[in-house]
Scaffold this motif. Structure first.
Motif, short mmCIF file in Angstrom:
data_model
loop_
_atom_site.label_atom_id
_atom_site.label_comp_id
_atom_site.label_asym_id
_atom_site.label_seq_id
_atom_site.Cartn_x
_atom_site.Cartn_y
_atom_site.Cartn_z
N VAL A 646 0.87 -1.18 0.00
CA VAL A 646 0.00 0.00 0.00
C VAL A 646 0.91 1.23 0.00
O VAL A 646 1.76 1.37 0.88
N LEU A 647 0.73 2.08 -0.99
CA LEU A 647 1.60 3.25 -1.14
C LEU A 647 0.89 4.51 -0.63
O LEU A 647 -0.20 4.86 -1.11
N ASP A 648 1.52 5.16 0.32
CA ASP A 648 1.05 6.46 0.80
C ASP A 648 1.77 7.51 -0.02
O ASP A 648 2.94 7.81 0.21
N ILE A 649 1.09 8.06 -1.01
CA ILE A 649 1.72 9.00 -1.95
C ILE A 649 1.79 10.38 -1.30
O ILE A 649 0.77 10.93 -0.85
N GLN A 650 2.99 10.90 -1.23
CA GLN A 650 3.22 12.17 -0.54
C GLN A 650 2.49 13.32 -1.25
O GLN A 650 2.42 13.36 -2.48
#
Length: 828
Positions: A646-650
């Protein structure tokens, strides 16, 4: 009068003047003086003249047991401390020690100057400092206050009383924080209140505010405090919170050295995987870089489900890591030596055959089983076994009845799954398409029926017992605080870990269904898998119906009604809705960029649905019941086990509130990227991602949920939310959809057969009984007949929806026929 004269077969004389006997020796008899008051002048006179002095309880004790009077050079009043050996520590007043020593001797106890763990039975302490205290804690020797001796002296006349009685002794335990003043730093208000309550309950008056000069121990929440607000003095202990909970659990002050708080180094931020600047218009190069990025993102958390072999041979020298490579199968491993022998001077490695989807899901079944067994082992090793251990410091934390209620049949469940794991491991390591997965489950179905219902049916009682004991027993609360903070627990509570057996069997059934889906009809394992699934259903039927989540079931029905085309297998007794979020798609998968997408998170899968483009009339069932129209259309029902990261996109100027999922379906040979932007203002991205990762971790039976999240910059995954709501963007999306529909309308190979049938029906009359409606005729219909029922072109404009030209034809976007009408727009 309190001590009736017993037949002790010993001559005695009653006198009111001991001086007549206490200043000389009797040659015929040895004189023993029995005095009731050891504070009277007669006692002092006899003591100075070295006479043997006993108290009435000591004589009565010997008489009742038929024993001779004890020979002691010291006065002995009673046997209250018989066979007890005491040591003292932390006393500063000599007079106090002398008084206590005399009382112990009067009650038959022994005093030792040095602490010898083999001889000392109790430590009397005024302080929790010093070597004697540390040794007593390590050896589990009871540490008591001086009040224990004074209170025992009050019971000196009771010949049936003994000071070593555990129930009596426990009241006088030295509190763990005696002569300590505690302050708490970095905790929430609720935690700080509870900490203060716990310490005050054990040692009243021993808490203070941070910075108080009286403070001896500063307890720091190490995860939230990066730097102390002041420079601590040399006499101040700065300790981690584990010291506090460890002291409560042991019921004694723990050593500060091993719990000392040290200022952490600057934490190495997780390096977001970044690529070179993507300024090139070459889309192929971008896709290649994106694939490399996704591979890099999943590589760090890809854990091999296979144990390393002890001595891999030269012929089969592929590493275990290569087995996880999506391009390798056990069949290709066998031929790896041949590949090496044929290797040319070219640096590129030849492509290996693809894995079968059946093997992929079987490997996933093994990996989740391995993770599940690890979690059960954590429950047993961190919680059950220590609580069940004999000789716990401070005595048992929980009663045996409470332990049985909390853990139930967990050991039995662990044993059967250890064997299932071993069999699955052998299956995957020596894979062939003919090997049977279903046989393994069938082999252990009988043991599963015995092990699971006793635990699952009483799971609610188990949780209630944990809550009650944690509230009523500070030592148990401290025990949980210490062990739940360990990495093996993945920041989960004991109750959260214990719910895994409740979820495991439905999860296995889903994976078996997936394996069956990828098993050919001529494979004998297809039938075996069906039997295995039925056996698991039989196990689950033994679980009480009241354990089913009726509210969650109602929510699932609401989802099925709201999403057009929602798969029927979404309805399952074990499944429950966890969360729902509204998003906008940012990529071309699983639907077009800019589509409004609703994500329904269940405990084991993710339903992805987009907003419908057309308004549908209200549905009326054959019974006349109506329900609202479905505003969403089904896109995909994805098992959570397919989510690799799961990518937490900045957040940047061109990308706001975005996240992405790195997905690996078993039928795909590379990772896919699903990117979304959260649209609801009340949805906190961090909370949503944590909830999602927790459910993914539960599904794949991993404890470290937060390790699935990785922060990354939007450029590295080519994600942007810029101009999502602009007119140009909406027009671009509309043109793209129009292009797809035009392509579909002129496609002769992808025209739906169902649509053609409807078109024929639309052109025919009710009286026409055309044989062309049967399957044979439809099969013989040529492409020219297809064109015959599509005399007009459907054109979709960006703003106004559909314009239908005059003529009779079929709208392939809905599959419905239309008749010759005037030119009229139909708004979406």
């Amino acid at each position: 009068s309190k001590y009736p004269i017993l037949d002790i077969n010993t001559p005695y004389i009653k006198t009111d003047n001991v001086r007549d006997f206490g200043d000389g020796e009797n040659c015929e008899f040895e004189t023993v003086f029995v005095l009731k008051d050891f504070q009277a002048p007669e006692y002092s006179f006899l003591y100075k003249n070295d006479n043997r002095i006993l108290g009435p309880p000591a004589v009565m004790h010997c008489a009742s047991k038929g024993e001779p009077l004890p020979f002691s050079s010291r006065p002995l009043y009673s046997m209250t401390m018989l066979n007890l050996s005491l040591c003292f520590t932390g006393f500063r007043k000599k007079d106090e020690v002398v008084t206590l020593v005399n009382l112990v001797h009067h009650m038959g106890g022994i005093i030792r100057k040095d602490f010898d763990s083999t001889k000392v039975t109790h430590l009397i302490a005024r302080s929790t400092h010093g070597e004697k205290y540390r040794l007593a804690v390590c050896m589990g020797t009871p540490i008591l206050t001086p009040e224990w001796i004074h209170k025992a002296w009050e019971h000196r006349d009771d010949i049936n009383f003994h000071a070593g009685n555990e129930e009596f002794r426990t009241v006088f335990k030295v509190p763990p924080f005696q002569d300590c003043v505690l302050s708490f730093l970095g905790f929430s208000e609720e935690e700080r209140t509870f900490h203060s309550y716990s310490s005050e309950m054990l040692t009243p008056g021993y808490t203070s505010a941070v910075g108080d000069e009286r403070c001896t121990h500063l307890v720091v929440e190490e995860n939230s405090i990066k730097e102390l607000p002041f420079t601590p003095s040399k006499r101040l202990y700065v300790v981690k919170q584990e010291w506090f909970w460890g002291s409560i659990q042991m019921d004694a002050r723990a050593g500060e050295t091993m719990y000392s708080y040290e200022k952490p180094e600057s934490p190495a931020m997780k390096k977001a995987v970044s690529l070179l600047s993507l300024k090139t218009p070459n889309s192929g190069r971008k896709r290649r870089r994106l694939r490399e990025t996704l591979a890099q993102l999943t590589k760090e958390t890809e854990i091999s489900p296979f144990p390393p072999r002890k001595r891999p041979s030269a012929e089969h020298s592929l590493s275990m890591g290569s087995l996880l490579d999506i391009s390798n199968t056990p069949d290709t491993c066998k031929s790896s030596g041949e590949h090496k022998r044929r290797r040319s001077s070219c640096s590129s490695t030849p492509a290996l055959p693809k894995q079968s989807a059946r093997w992929q899901v079987s490997k996933e079944l093994y990996q989740t089983e391995s993770n599940y067994v690890d979690i059960l082992a954590t429950v047993l090793q961190l919680f059950k076994y220590p609580l069940d251990k004999e000789g716990q410091v401070g005595g048992p934390i929980l009663a045996q009845e409470e332990l049985k209620t909390i853990f139930g049949s967990i050991p039995d469940i662990y044993e059967v799954h250890m064997r299932i794991k071993a069999d699955l491991e052998e299956l995957v390591m020596n894979w062939s398409e003919e090997r049977s997965v279903g046989d393994i489950i069938l082999k252990y179905s009988g043991e599963l029926v015995k092990a699971y219902p006793p635990f699952v049916n009483f799971f609610e009682m188990s949780k209630e017992t944990i809550v009650r004991c944690e509230r009523q027993k500070p030592r148990f609360h401290a025990f949980l605080k210490i062990n739940q903070a360990k990495p093996e627990c993945g920041r989960q509570t004991l109750a959260e870990l214990l719910i895994r057996p409740v979820q495991r069997l439905p999860s296995v059934a889903l994976l078996l269904n997936d394996i069956k889906k990828h098993t050919s009809d001529d494979n004998p394992d297809k039938v075996t898998l069906e039997k295995a699934i039925e056996s698991l259903k039989e196990v689950m039927t033994h679980i009480n119906e009241d354990k089913r989540k009726t509210e969650g079931q109602k929510q699932i029905f609401d989802v099925v009604y709201e999403v057009d085309g929602c798969p029927a297998n979404l309805l399952s007794s074990h499944r429950s809705l966890v969360h729902r979020v509204e998003t906008i798609a940012l990529g071309d998968k699983p639907c077009d960029r800019g589509e409004h997408v609703t994500l329904f998170l269940f405990n084991d899968c993710l339903e992805i649905a987009r907003k419908r483009h057309k308004v549908i009339t209200t549905f009326r069932s054959p019974l006349g019941q109506t329900r609202p129209p479905a505003h969403l259309k089904h896109i995909a029902l994805m098992p959570l086990s397919q989510i690799r990261r799961v990518l937490d996109i900045q957040d940047t100027e061109e990308c706001q509130n975005a996240f992405a999922l790195v997905v690996r379906p078993p039928t795909e040979q590379e990772n896919l990227l699903f990117s979304f932007q959260l649209t609801a203002e009340d949805t906190l991205k961090s909370a949503w991602l944590k909830t999602l990762c927790r459910q993914v971790a539960n599904t794949i039976c991993r404890a470290d949920a937060e390790d699935l999240i990785q922060s990354t910059d939007p450029d590295s995954v080519q994600v942007s939310t810029k101009d999502m709501d602009s007119t140009l963007s909406r027009a671009s999306r509309a043109i793209k959809k129009t292009s797809k529909k035009v392509t579909r309308a002129f496609s002769f190979t992808k025209t739906p057969k169902r649509v053609l049938q409807r078109a024929f029906l639309a052109n025919g009359t009710p009286d026409d009984k055309s044989p062309g409606l049967d399957g044979d005729h439809m099969g013989r219909t040529s492409s020219s007949s297809t064109l015959a029922v599509i005399p007009e072109l459907i054109v979709e404009l960006p703003t106004f929806g559909h314009f239908r030209t005059a003529g009779t034809g079929c709208d392939f976007s809905t599959g419905l026929p239309f008749s010759r009408t005037k030119l009229a727009p139909t708004l979406e």
